[in-house]
Write a protein that holds these residues in place. Sequence first.
Motif, PDB file in Angstrom:
ATOM      1  N   PRO A  12       0.838  -1.200   0.000  1.00 43.13           N
ATOM      2  CA  PRO A  12       0.000   0.000   0.000  1.00 43.13           C
ATOM      3  C   PRO A  12       0.876   1.255   0.000  1.00 43.13           C
ATOM      4  O   PRO A  12       1.989   1.245   0.539  1.00 43.13           O
ATOM      5  CB  PRO A  12      -0.802  -0.124   1.303  1.00 43.13           C
ATOM      6  N   LEU A  13       0.393   2.307  -0.596  1.00 43.97           N
ATOM      7  CA  LEU A  13       1.127   3.572  -0.586  1.00 43.97           C
ATOM      8  C   LEU A  13       0.775   4.306   0.710  1.00 43.97           C
ATOM      9  O   LEU A  13      -0.087   5.179   0.745  1.00 43.97           O
ATOM     10  CB  LEU A  13       0.756   4.417  -1.809  1.00 43.97           C
ATOM     11  N   TYR A  14       1.458   3.919   1.794  1.00 45.42           N
ATOM     12  CA  TYR A  14       1.105   4.416   3.122  1.00 45.42           C
ATOM     13  C   TYR A  14       1.172   5.939   3.211  1.00 45.42           C
ATOM     14  O   TYR A  14       0.385   6.566   3.919  1.00 45.42           O
ATOM     15  CB  TYR A  14       2.032   3.804   4.165  1.00 45.42           C
ATOM     16  N   GLY A  15       2.117   6.540   2.497  1.00 47.45           N
ATOM     17  CA  GLY A  15       2.255   7.988   2.583  1.00 47.45           C
ATOM     18  C   GLY A  15       1.350   8.752   1.640  1.00 47.45           C
ATOM     19  O   GLY A  15       1.480   9.975   1.514  1.00 47.45           O
ATOM     20  N   GLY A  16       0.407   8.059   1.019  1.00 51.43           N
ATOM     21  CA  GLY A  16      -0.423   8.700   0.004  1.00 51.43           C
ATOM     22  C   GLY A  16      -1.600   9.487   0.542  1.00 51.43           C
ATOM     23  O   GLY A  16      -2.277  10.173  -0.233  1.00 51.43           O
ATOM     24  N   ILE A  17      -1.876   9.388   1.833  1.00 52.96           N
ATOM     25  CA  ILE A  17      -3.023  10.095   2.403  1.00 52.96           C
ATOM     26  C   ILE A  17      -2.651  10.675   3.765  1.00 52.96           C
ATOM     27  O   ILE A  17      -1.643  10.308   4.370  1.00 52.96           O
ATOM     28  CB  ILE A  17      -4.242   9.162   2.588  1.00 52.96           C
TER      29      ILE A  17
ATOM     30  N   LEU B 281       9.154  -6.394   5.856  1.00 53.83           N
ATOM     31  CA  LEU B 281      10.085  -5.595   6.655  1.00 53.83           C
ATOM     32  C   LEU B 281      10.174  -4.170   6.121  1.00 53.83           C
ATOM     33  O   LEU B 281      10.269  -3.207   6.897  1.00 53.83           O
ATOM     34  CB  LEU B 281      11.463  -6.248   6.657  1.00 53.83           C
ATOM     35  N   SER B 282      10.109  -4.035   4.798  1.00 57.10           N
ATOM     36  CA  SER B 282      10.136  -2.703   4.199  1.00 57.10           C
ATOM     37  C   SER B 282       8.914  -1.893   4.605  1.00 57.10           C
ATOM     38  O   SER B 282       9.019  -0.690   4.897  1.00 57.10           O
ATOM     39  CB  SER B 282      10.211  -2.831   2.677  1.00 57.10           C
ATOM     40  N   ASP B 283       7.743  -2.542   4.647  1.00 59.15           N
ATOM     41  CA  ASP B 283       6.530  -1.845   5.077  1.00 59.15           C
ATOM     42  C   ASP B 283       6.653  -1.375   6.523  1.00 59.15           C
ATOM     43  O   ASP B 283       6.230  -0.263   6.867  1.00 59.15           O
ATOM     44  CB  ASP B 283       5.314  -2.764   4.938  1.00 59.15           C
ATOM     45  N   ILE B 284       7.204  -2.222   7.372  1.00 56.26           N
ATOM     46  CA  ILE B 284       7.382  -1.845   8.781  1.00 56.26           C
ATOM     47  C   ILE B 284       8.263  -0.610   8.886  1.00 56.26           C
ATOM     48  O   ILE B 284       7.961   0.337   9.629  1.00 56.26           O
ATOM     49  CB  ILE B 284       7.984  -3.021   9.575  1.00 56.26           C
ATOM     50  N   LYS B 285       9.333  -0.581   8.129  1.00 51.29           N
ATOM     51  CA  LYS B 285      10.234   0.573   8.162  1.00 51.29           C
ATOM     52  C   LYS B 285       9.555   1.817   7.605  1.00 51.29           C
ATOM     53  O   LYS B 285       9.740   2.928   8.124  1.00 51.29           O
ATOM     54  CB  LYS B 285      11.508   0.251   7.384  1.00 51.29           C
ATOM     55  N   ASP B 286       8.743   1.647   6.561  1.00 54.12           N
ATOM     56  CA  ASP B 286       8.052   2.796   5.976  1.00 54.12           C
ATOM     57  C   ASP B 286       7.080   3.439   6.954  1.00 54.12           C
ATOM     58  O   ASP B 286       6.866   4.668   6.919  1.00 54.12           O
ATOM     59  CB  ASP B 286       7.293   2.368   4.715  1.00 54.12           C
ATOM     60  N   LEU B 287       6.480   2.627   7.807  1.00 56.20           N
ATOM     61  CA  LEU B 287       5.488   3.149   8.749  1.00 56.20           C
ATOM     62  C   LEU B 287       6.126   3.947   9.880  1.00 56.20           C
ATOM     63  O   LEU B 287       5.453   4.701  10.576  1.00 56.20           O
ATOM     64  CB  LEU B 287       4.648   2.002   9.318  1.00 56.20           C
TER      65      LEU B 287
ATOM     66  N   THR C  21       7.087   3.243  12.920  1.00 54.21           N
ATOM     67  CA  THR C  21       6.512   3.051  14.245  1.00 54.21           C
ATOM     68  C   THR C  21       6.904   1.689  14.774  1.00 54.21           C
ATOM     69  O   THR C  21       7.158   0.768  13.993  1.00 54.21           O
ATOM     70  CB  THR C  21       4.979   3.171  14.221  1.00 54.21           C
ATOM     71  N   ARG C  22       6.947   1.577  16.095  1.00 57.39           N
ATOM     72  CA  ARG C  22       7.236   0.284  16.720  1.00 57.39           C
ATOM     73  C   ARG C  22       5.960  -0.487  17.019  1.00 57.39           C
ATOM     74  O   ARG C  22       6.022  -1.638  17.459  1.00 57.39           O
ATOM     75  CB  ARG C  22       8.021   0.491  18.012  1.00 57.39           C
ATOM     76  N   HIS C  23       4.803   0.123  16.800  1.00 56.35           N
ATOM     77  CA  HIS C  23       3.516  -0.519  17.110  1.00 56.35           C
ATOM     78  C   HIS C  23       2.882  -0.977  15.801  1.00 56.35           C
ATOM     79  O   HIS C  23       2.504  -0.155  14.966  1.00 56.35           O
ATOM     80  CB  HIS C  23       2.610   0.473  17.834  1.00 56.35           C
ATOM     81  N   ILE C  24       2.767  -2.289  15.592  1.00 58.89           N
ATOM     82  CA  ILE C  24       2.317  -2.844  14.328  1.00 58.89           C
ATOM     83  C   ILE C  24       1.097  -3.746  14.532  1.00 58.89           C
ATOM     84  O   ILE C  24       1.054  -4.546  15.476  1.00 58.89           O
ATOM     85  CB  ILE C  24       3.442  -3.675  13.652  1.00 58.89           C
ATOM     86  N   LEU C  25       0.118  -3.617  13.637  1.00 57.70           N
ATOM     87  CA  LEU C  25      -1.043  -4.495  13.633  1.00 57.70           C
ATOM     88  C   LEU C  25      -1.006  -5.323  12.352  1.00 57.70           C
ATOM     89  O   LEU C  25      -1.210  -4.789  11.260  1.00 57.70           O
ATOM     90  CB  LEU C  25      -2.340  -3.682  13.694  1.00 57.70           C
TER      91      LEU C  25
ATOM     92  N   MET D   5      14.019  -5.830  16.633  1.00 59.64           N
ATOM     93  CA  MET D   5      13.386  -4.615  16.116  1.00 59.64           C
ATOM     94  C   MET D   5      12.614  -3.864  17.196  1.00 59.64           C
ATOM     95  O   MET D   5      12.118  -2.758  16.959  1.00 59.64           O
ATOM     96  CB  MET D   5      12.458  -4.956  14.939  1.00 59.64           C
ATOM     97  N   ASN D   6      12.470  -4.470  18.377  1.00 59.00           N
ATOM     98  CA  ASN D   6      11.830  -3.816  19.526  1.00 59.00           C
ATOM     99  C   ASN D   6      10.404  -3.376  19.209  1.00 59.00           C
ATOM    100  O   ASN D   6       9.980  -2.273  19.549  1.00 59.00           O
ATOM    101  CB  ASN D   6      12.664  -2.621  19.986  1.00 59.00           C
TER     102      ASN D   6
END
Length: 445
Positions: free
Chosen positions: A147-152, A194-200, A202-206, A229-230
Motif C-alpha cells: 500500500p502507498l502508506y504515505g499517500g493520504i 520488513l520494508s513496510d514496517i520501516k516505511d510506517l 513506528t514500533r507498534h504494528i497491527l 526490532m523492539n
Amino acid sequence: MRILLIQPMMNMRPMDTRLKTRMSPSLALLTLLRLTPEGNEVILINENLQPLDFDNPADLVGITVTLDVMPRACRIAEEFQRRGIPVVAGGIHITACPEECLPHFDAVCVGPAERVWARMVQDAAGKQLNRIYRDMENFRGEELASPLYGGIDTSPYLYSNVITTSHGCPNRCDFCYNSCKNRLYVRRPIPDVLSDIKDLKTRHILFIDDNFIGDASYTRLLLQELRGMNLKWSAAVTTKILDFPELLDLMEKTGCQSLFIGFETLNNSALQGVHKDNRFERYEALIKAIHDRGIMINASLVFGLDGDGPEVFPRTLDWLVKNRIETMTAHILTPYPGTELYRRMEAEGRITQRDLSQYNTAHVVFAPRDMTAEELYNGYLWMYRRFYAFRSILRRMPQMKKQRMSYLLFNLLYRKFGRLTAILAWLVSMGALGRWAARLSYRIR
C-alpha cells in the motif's frame, strides 16, 4: 484521467462507535493508489470521514466493496453512471459473487488487482472497458503490491500501522470467505513486509492477515527477522498455534502483545458442522500457553451455529471470565453469499433476509436451528453487555501488571465508554488518540 477511489459508508453494529468507523485506512485503496499508472490524478474518498459529492468531476470511479456496503455501493454507482462516468468495483464481495455484482457496475475486478488495475485504467481512458477483469492463475506472493502508506493524511484514523504478510488462508471453514471459489492463499516476500514496517516508522504494528500462521515455516522465518526490532505487535491466528510452541516463544521474544483467535464456539459438534478444525478440549491449554508468555487474547466467537441453543450464551460468558479472556469479538452467524454455508442454507430454505446491508454479523439473516431468531439476537447483545460490564472487567483483569493499562484502555475507553471516547476524538485527532494509547500501553513514543 481523474480517478475517484471510494470506500462506502460502513454499517455500524449496535456496539460500534465512531472509533470503529475510523479504525484504519483501506489498504485496498492505498494499494490501488500504488498501482495507478503515472499521469493520472487519484482522489481517495472515505465516506466514513467525509460526505461524497456526486458532482465531483471524474473520468473513472472505483469502489471497494465488502458485503454489507454492497447496497450503498450500488447507489453510488448509479449516481455516477447517471452522470456518464464509468464505475468499476472490486473487493471481497465482488470476488465472491462476481456474476451477481456485475449488473450494477461497468466492470468488476475479481481477485487481486495487481495484474489488472493498470489495464482497467487504460481501458477506461480508451472507453473500451471489459466487463470482468480476472487474472489469478499462478498468482505469486511476490506480485502483491505494498500500500502507498504515505499517500493520504492518516490523522483522521485511530491506527494507520496496519500490515499484511499474506492474502487469504489455507483453511476452508464453511462460514468464511475463504470457502469461496475465487480465493487465493499467498505469502508476501519477507523483505517486503520488513520494508513496510520501516516505511510506517513506528514500533507498534497491527498485522491484519486472515491467518498469521497459515504457513508456520514462513511465520517462523518472519519472526526471526523481527527479533531485535523492539516492536509491539498483534495478529490473528488459529487455535493451531498450540501445535507450534516455538512460534509462541518467538512471538513473546519479538513483542507480541495480543492474538485474535477464532474459538467460535465451545461445542465440538457445531465446529465440525462448519468444518472448523478446532477442538474445545484444547482451548484451555492454548489459553495457558499464550498467557504464560505474557500475551493477551481477543476471542472471536460465532453464535447461531447448528447445535448451539440459548444456553450457549451464559455458558460461554462463564468460560470467558473463568479463563480471564481479555477481549471478545462476537458475531451472529452470517451466511456470506458465495460461501459453502450460504449454498447449504440456501438449499435448505433457511435464508430469511436478502438485504445485504444486514449482513454485518450483527443481524439474524437466517433461520437458526436450535433457538429462535429473537433469542439469538438478544443473546448476542446480552453477551456484549455482560462481558464488558464492570464486574466482568475486574474479574478478567490480567495477572501480569504490564498488560493492565492496554487491557483497561480497550475494555473501558474503547468498549465500555466508547461513545465518550469518540466525543473526545472531536477535540484531538484520531491519530493522536491512537498514539497516546500506544504510549500509555507500551511506552511507545
